[in-house]
Each structure stands twice: as structure tokens, then as C-alpha cells.
Write a protein that holds these residues in place. Structure first.
Motif, PDB file in Angstrom:
ATOM      1  N   ALA A  13       0.836  -1.193   0.000  1.00  0.00           N
ATOM      2  CA  ALA A  13       0.000   0.000   0.000  1.00  0.00           C
ATOM      3  C   ALA A  13       0.872   1.245   0.000  1.00  0.00           C
ATOM      4  N   ALA A  14       0.598   2.160  -0.919  1.00  0.00           N
ATOM      5  CA  ALA A  14       1.294   3.434  -0.959  1.00  0.00           C
ATOM      6  C   ALA A  14       0.763   4.309   0.172  1.00  0.00           C
ATOM      7  N   PRO A  15       1.575   5.234   0.675  1.00  0.00           N
ATOM      8  CA  PRO A  15       1.100   6.136   1.724  1.00  0.00           C
ATOM      9  C   PRO A  15      -0.114   6.937   1.253  1.00  0.00           C
ATOM     10  N   ASP A  20      -6.509  11.724  -0.846  1.00  0.00           N
ATOM     11  CA  ASP A  20      -7.294  10.507  -0.616  1.00  0.00           C
ATOM     12  C   ASP A  20      -8.437  10.847   0.338  1.00  0.00           C
ATOM     13  N   ARG A  21      -9.663  10.548  -0.088  1.00  0.00           N
ATOM     14  CA  ARG A  21     -10.842  10.948   0.668  1.00  0.00           C
ATOM     15  C   ARG A  21     -11.644   9.728   1.112  1.00  0.00           C
ATOM     16  N   CYS A  22     -12.295   9.856   2.259  1.00  0.00           N
ATOM     17  CA  CYS A  22     -13.123   8.793   2.821  1.00  0.00           C
ATOM     18  C   CYS A  22     -14.282   8.493   1.878  1.00  0.00           C
ATOM     19  N   ASP A  23     -14.502   7.208   1.603  1.00  0.00           N
ATOM     20  CA  ASP A  23     -15.600   6.811   0.722  1.00  0.00           C
ATOM     21  C   ASP A  23     -16.965   7.003   1.379  1.00  0.00           C
ATOM     22  N   SER A  24     -16.994   7.177   2.696  1.00  0.00           N
ATOM     23  CA  SER A  24     -18.269   7.364   3.389  1.00  0.00           C
ATOM     24  C   SER A  24     -18.668   8.825   3.523  1.00  0.00           C
ATOM     25  N   CYS A  25     -17.703   9.701   3.844  1.00  0.00           N
ATOM     26  CA  CYS A  25     -18.086  11.086   4.135  1.00  0.00           C
ATOM     27  C   CYS A  25     -17.269  12.141   3.391  1.00  0.00           C
ATOM     28  N   LEU A  35      -9.722  -5.087  -0.436  1.00  0.00           N
ATOM     29  CA  LEU A  35     -10.592  -6.251  -0.530  1.00  0.00           C
ATOM     30  C   LEU A  35     -10.306  -6.968  -1.843  1.00  0.00           C
ATOM     31  N   ALA A  36     -10.834  -8.146  -1.994  1.00  0.00           N
ATOM     32  CA  ALA A  36     -10.650  -8.898  -3.239  1.00  0.00           C
ATOM     33  C   ALA A  36     -11.256  -8.146  -4.424  1.00  0.00           C
ATOM     34  N   THR A  37     -12.260  -7.332  -4.166  1.00  0.00           N
ATOM     35  CA  THR A  37     -12.956  -6.615  -5.234  1.00  0.00           C
ATOM     36  C   THR A  37     -12.462  -5.191  -5.447  1.00  0.00           C
ATOM     37  N   GLY A  38     -11.523  -4.726  -4.611  1.00  0.00           N
ATOM     38  CA  GLY A  38     -11.012  -3.366  -4.750  1.00  0.00           C
ATOM     39  C   GLY A  38     -10.635  -2.775  -3.414  1.00  0.00           C
ATOM     40  N   GLU A  39     -10.522  -1.449  -3.379  1.00  0.00           N
ATOM     41  CA  GLU A  39     -10.105  -0.756  -2.163  1.00  0.00           C
ATOM     42  C   GLU A  39     -11.205   0.162  -1.655  1.00  0.00           C
ATOM     43  N   LEU A  40     -11.226   0.332  -0.335  1.00  0.00           N
ATOM     44  CA  LEU A  40     -12.084   1.313   0.306  1.00  0.00           C
ATOM     45  C   LEU A  40     -11.197   2.221   1.138  1.00  0.00           C
ATOM     46  N   LEU A  41     -11.475   3.519   1.108  1.00  0.00           N
ATOM     47  CA  LEU A  41     -10.737   4.494   1.901  1.00  0.00           C
ATOM     48  C   LEU A  41     -11.662   5.034   2.982  1.00  0.00           C
ATOM     49  N   PHE A  42     -11.106   5.221   4.189  1.00  0.00           N
ATOM     50  CA  PHE A  42     -11.913   5.686   5.310  1.00  0.00           C
ATOM     51  C   PHE A  42     -11.183   6.739   6.120  1.00  0.00           C
ATOM     52  N   CYS A  43     -11.939   7.687   6.670  1.00  0.00           N
ATOM     53  CA  CYS A  43     -11.418   8.577   7.699  1.00  0.00           C
ATOM     54  C   CYS A  43     -11.277   7.736   8.972  1.00  0.00           C
ATOM     55  N   LEU A  54     -15.301  -5.515   8.290  1.00  0.00           N
ATOM     56  CA  LEU A  54     -14.417  -5.764   7.154  1.00  0.00           C
ATOM     57  C   LEU A  54     -13.232  -6.672   7.483  1.00  0.00           C
ATOM     58  N   SER A  55     -12.932  -6.875   8.739  1.00  0.00           N
ATOM     59  CA  SER A  55     -11.731  -7.623   9.111  1.00  0.00           C
ATOM     60  C   SER A  55     -11.719  -9.048   8.568  1.00  0.00           C
TER      61      SER A  55
END
Length: 72
Positions: A13-15, A20-25, A35-43, A54-55
Motif C-alpha cells: 500500500a502506498a502512503p 485521498d478521501r473517505c468513501d463514506s463522508c 478487498l478482493a474486489t477493490g479498495e475502500l478508503l476511510f477517515c 471488514l476484518s
């Protein structure tokens, strides 16, 4: 110090940056869940909220929330 917890060491994972913005807010992201299907970013708030769910399916959990309390 960046904390990376991963079940698959081949997932690198790159820093995260201020762009990079949270996918929720839309706040600045400090956690990347791969994930196997892609990435999620979170605050930090949403990462704490979804970490338990998600663990079981995350290939990697890249956590930079320590940057929030690090002195300059």
C-alpha cells in the motif's frame, strides 16, 4: 509510523495523501482497506466503525491514523 496489518504480504500500500478521501463522508482518508474486489478508503471515524465488519474479508488494512496524534 505507519501501521499495516495484512494477511497477504504481497499486497503493498502506498502512503495516503491529503487527496485521498473517505468513501463514506469525503473527509481525509487515513485507512485503506484492500478487498478482493477493490479498495475502500476511510477517515479515522469510519474506519473504526467498519473495521470489525471488514476484518474477515479484508486482504490488507493500511492504517495511518497515528498521523492524527503525531507531533509535527
Amino acid at each position: 509510523m505507519t501501521q499495516i496489518t495484512t494477511e497477504n504480504p504481497s499486497v503493498a500500500a502506498a502512503p495516503l495523501t491529503a487527496l485521498d478521501r473517505c468513501d463514506s463522508c469525503g473527509a481525509q482518508a487515513y485507512v485503506r482497506a484492500t478487498l478482493a474486489t477493490g479498495e475502500l478508503l476511510f477517515c479515522a471515524h469510519h474506519a473504526a466503525r467498519f473495521k470489525e465488519k471488514l476484518s474477515s474479508s479484508a486482504l490488507a488494512w493500511h492504517d495511518e491514523t497515528d498521523r492524527l496524534t503525531a507531533s509535527a
